[in-house]
Write an enzyme that holds these catalytic residues in place. Structure first.
Site, PDB file in Angstrom:
ATOM      1  N   SER A  12       0.828  -1.211   0.000  1.00  0.00           N
ATOM      2  CA  SER A  12       0.000   0.000   0.000  1.00  0.00           C
ATOM      3  C   SER A  12       0.858   1.255   0.000  1.00  0.00           C
ATOM      4  O   SER A  12       0.362   2.343  -0.302  1.00  0.00           O
ATOM      5  CB  SER A  12      -0.935   0.005   1.222  1.00  0.00           C
ATOM      6  OG  SER A  12      -0.203  -0.157   2.419  1.00  0.00           O
ATOM      7  N   ASP A  68      -4.327  -9.023   6.185  1.00  0.00           N
ATOM      8  CA  ASP A  68      -3.505  -8.852   7.380  1.00  0.00           C
ATOM      9  C   ASP A  68      -2.612 -10.089   7.454  1.00  0.00           C
ATOM     10  O   ASP A  68      -3.113 -11.205   7.662  1.00  0.00           O
ATOM     11  CB  ASP A  68      -4.407  -8.741   8.619  1.00  0.00           C
ATOM     12  CG  ASP A  68      -3.595  -8.546   9.890  1.00  0.00           C
ATOM     13  OD1 ASP A  68      -2.380  -8.846   9.896  1.00  0.00           O
ATOM     14  OD2 ASP A  68      -4.181  -8.093  10.893  1.00  0.00           O
ATOM     15  N   TYR A 164      12.366  -5.430  16.588  1.00  0.00           N
ATOM     16  CA  TYR A 164      12.551  -5.381  15.132  1.00  0.00           C
ATOM     17  C   TYR A 164      13.827  -6.124  14.739  1.00  0.00           C
ATOM     18  O   TYR A 164      13.824  -6.938  13.804  1.00  0.00           O
ATOM     19  CB  TYR A 164      12.623  -3.913  14.698  1.00  0.00           C
ATOM     20  CG  TYR A 164      12.791  -3.687  13.216  1.00  0.00           C
ATOM     21  CD1 TYR A 164      11.715  -3.831  12.344  1.00  0.00           C
ATOM     22  CD2 TYR A 164      14.025  -3.316  12.678  1.00  0.00           C
ATOM     23  CE1 TYR A 164      11.863  -3.610  10.981  1.00  0.00           C
ATOM     24  CE2 TYR A 164      14.181  -3.097  11.322  1.00  0.00           C
ATOM     25  CZ  TYR A 164      13.095  -3.241  10.477  1.00  0.00           C
ATOM     26  OH  TYR A 164      13.247  -3.025   9.128  1.00  0.00           O
TER      27      TYR A 164
HETATM   28  N1  LIG Z   1      12.681   2.001   4.667  1.00  0.00           N
HETATM   29  C1  LIG Z   1      13.848   1.546   5.091  1.00  0.00           C
HETATM   30  O1  LIG Z   1      14.843   2.277   5.201  1.00  0.00           O
HETATM   31  C2  LIG Z   1      14.020   0.090   5.435  1.00  0.00           C
HETATM   32  C3  LIG Z   1      15.262  -0.330   5.950  1.00  0.00           C
HETATM   33  C4  LIG Z   1      15.440  -1.684   6.252  1.00  0.00           C
HETATM   34  C5  LIG Z   1      14.424  -2.582   6.016  1.00  0.00           C
HETATM   35  N2  LIG Z   1      13.219  -2.144   5.525  1.00  0.00           N
HETATM   36  C6  LIG Z   1      12.177  -3.140   5.309  1.00  0.00           C
HETATM   37  O2  LIG Z   1      11.522  -2.876   4.073  1.00  0.00           O
HETATM   38  C7  LIG Z   1      10.143  -3.247   4.174  1.00  0.00           C
HETATM   39  C8  LIG Z   1       9.254  -2.086   3.792  1.00  0.00           C
HETATM   40  O3  LIG Z   1       9.595  -0.965   4.595  1.00  0.00           O
HETATM   41  P1  LIG Z   1       8.939   0.470   4.331  1.00  0.00           P
HETATM   42  O4  LIG Z   1       9.879   1.472   4.867  1.00  0.00           O
HETATM   43  O5  LIG Z   1       8.463   0.538   2.940  1.00  0.00           O
HETATM   44  O6  LIG Z   1       7.674   0.371   5.327  1.00  0.00           O
HETATM   45  P2  LIG Z   1       6.320   1.224   5.391  1.00  0.00           P
HETATM   46  O7  LIG Z   1       6.385   2.446   4.535  1.00  0.00           O
HETATM   47  O8  LIG Z   1       6.043   1.388   6.847  1.00  0.00           O
HETATM   48  O9  LIG Z   1       5.264   0.207   4.773  1.00  0.00           O
HETATM   49  C9  LIG Z   1       4.991  -0.991   5.460  1.00  0.00           C
HETATM   50  C10 LIG Z   1       3.952  -1.770   4.708  1.00  0.00           C
HETATM   51  O10 LIG Z   1       3.635  -2.942   5.486  1.00  0.00           O
HETATM   52  C11 LIG Z   1       2.225  -3.057   5.548  1.00  0.00           C
HETATM   53  N3  LIG Z   1       1.809  -3.783   6.739  1.00  0.00           N
HETATM   54  C12 LIG Z   1       2.088  -3.519   8.029  1.00  0.00           C
HETATM   55  N4  LIG Z   1       1.490  -4.398   8.835  1.00  0.00           N
HETATM   56  C13 LIG Z   1       0.798  -5.253   8.034  1.00  0.00           C
HETATM   57  C14 LIG Z   1      -0.022  -6.373   8.271  1.00  0.00           C
HETATM   58  N5  LIG Z   1      -0.287  -6.824   9.510  1.00  0.00           N
HETATM   59  N6  LIG Z   1      -0.542  -7.019   7.204  1.00  0.00           N
HETATM   60  C15 LIG Z   1      -0.312  -6.585   5.937  1.00  0.00           C
HETATM   61  N7  LIG Z   1       0.463  -5.526   5.648  1.00  0.00           N
HETATM   62  C16 LIG Z   1       1.009  -4.864   6.696  1.00  0.00           C
HETATM   63  C17 LIG Z   1       1.701  -1.627   5.489  1.00  0.00           C
HETATM   64  O11 LIG Z   1       0.411  -1.601   4.905  1.00  0.00           O
HETATM   65  P3  LIG Z   1      -0.958  -1.380   5.711  1.00  0.00           P
HETATM   66  O12 LIG Z   1      -0.692  -0.410   6.807  1.00  0.00           O
HETATM   67  O13 LIG Z   1      -1.832  -0.856   4.606  1.00  0.00           O
HETATM   68  O14 LIG Z   1      -1.345  -2.745   6.165  1.00  0.00           O
HETATM   69  C18 LIG Z   1       2.682  -0.998   4.496  1.00  0.00           C
HETATM   70  O15 LIG Z   1       2.223  -1.190   3.173  1.00  0.00           O
HETATM   71  C19 LIG Z   1       9.941  -3.758   5.594  1.00  0.00           C
HETATM   72  O16 LIG Z   1      10.090  -5.150   5.628  1.00  0.00           O
HETATM   73  C20 LIG Z   1      11.077  -3.079   6.357  1.00  0.00           C
HETATM   74  O17 LIG Z   1      11.419  -3.788   7.533  1.00  0.00           O
HETATM   75  C21 LIG Z   1      12.999  -0.830   5.245  1.00  0.00           C
END
Ligand SMILES: NC(=O)c1ccc[n+]([C@@H]2O[C@H](COP(=O)([O-])OP(=O)(O)OC[C@H]3O[C@@H](n4cnc5c(N)ncnc54)[C@H](OP(=O)(O)O)[C@@H]3O)[C@@H](O)[C@H]2O)c1
Length: 254
Positions: A12, A68, A164
């Site tokens: 999303s 979810d 985390y």
């Molecule tokens: N951004 C970074 O710098 C970074 C660094 C290291 C690792 N990561 C990893 O990259 C991935 C994406 O990160 P991001 O920064 O893009 O995160 P984000 O912007 O917070 O997006 C997280 C996504 O996960 C979904 N989500 C959360 N709980 C959920 C659930 N129970 N069921 C289904 N969907 C769920 C949210 O959608 P809804 O709220 O619509 O459910 C949202 O689409 C994650 O695995 C994160 O740990 C990111």
């Protein structure tokens, strides 16, 4: 990726959304799976329907499914709807995750368990739900989106995030275990982690404007996800790597 069907959890917003759009540009049909059908609040924009509409605007095929990942019935229903719509599943990206940056002393059990349920149980439930289809099809690719937090020993890029860090270490270990288990079915299982902080809606929630100086776009993660989506167990599997590592090891253009 023409003719392939990919499920991307947490699509999303953020990296998941970028990967869904990247897969669509490569010709894949995309299942956009997350919970938000309307934006939860103004600081956290993004819905499954917006991502699906953007995939379709690129000329791609998309299915927005509210899911979810912590809920077994919800995951089962999402996979059944994907099969009903597209008839096959070639790629699963376990991207959905949450983080709560609290010190251990002060983390309620509920928060601890939620992080582990979304970040570890979610990928397990989603992988288990797609495996019968991938096995029957003779192959597939599962990509777990992990983090440097899995192996950092100081506070690292993620301070006060023991839950985390523990969840992403478990996800890396799950990647190796699953790769070993399903290699004989020609299913690749790899973990991909950003080498730098990626500018996403989720990250913006936790940081002020002046903290966002070195943040990157998700482009390199997308290129690596496309690369991993094309693998099977006979090419690249069991790898736990950063986007920078994959780009240099495999000569990717990103
Ligand atoms: N951004 C970074 O710098 C970074 C660094 C290291 C690792 N990561 C990893 O990259 C991935 C994406 O990160 P991001 O920064 O893009 O995160 P984000 O912007 O917070 O997006 C997280 C996504 O996960 C979904 N989500 C959360 N709980 C959920 C659930 N129970 N069921 C289904 N969907 C769920 C949210 O959608 P809804 O709220 O619509 O459910 C949202 O689409 C994650 O695995 C994160 O740990 C990111």
């Amino acid at each position: 990726m023409r003719g392939k069907v990919a499920i991307v959890t947490g699509a999303s917003r953020g990296i998941g959304k970028a990967v869904a759009l990247g897969f669509a540009r490569e010709g894949a049909a995309v299942v956009v799976a997350a919970r938000s059908e309307t934006a939860p609040h103004e600081k956290l924009p993004g819905t499954i329907h917006e991502t699906a509409a953007q995939v379709e605007a690129l000329g791609g095929r998309a299915l927005a499914v509210r899911c979810d990942v912590t809920d077994e019935a919800s995951v089962t229903a999402m996979v059944e709807r994907s099969l009903g719509e597209f008839g096959r599943i070639d790629v699963l990206v376990n991207n959905a995750a949450v983080d709560f940056a609290y010190p251990v002393l002060g983390t309620p059990v509920k928060r601890w368990e939620l992080v582990l349920r979304v970040n570890v149980t979610g990928p397990f439930l989603c992988a288990r739900a797609v495996l019968p289809t991938m096995i029957q099809q003779g192959g597939g690719s599962i990509i777990n989106i992990s983090s440097l937090a899995a192996a950092e020993r100081g506070s690292g890029t993620v301070g006060y995030s023991a839950a985390y860090a523990a969840s992403k270490a478990a996800l890396d270990r799950f990647t190796w275990a699953l790769a070993a288990e399903v290699g004989r079915h020609n299913i690749a299982v790899n973990a991909l982690k950003p080498s730098r902080v990626i500018d996403t809606e989720g990250m913006r929630m936790w940081a002020d404007e002046d903290e966002r100086i070195d943040w990157s776009s998700p482009d390199r993660m997308v290129a690596c996800a496309v690369f991993l989506a094309r693998q099977d167990a006979r090419s690249v599997s069991g790898t736990v790597a950063t986007d920078e590592e994959l780009v240099s090891w495999h000569g990717l253009h990103a």
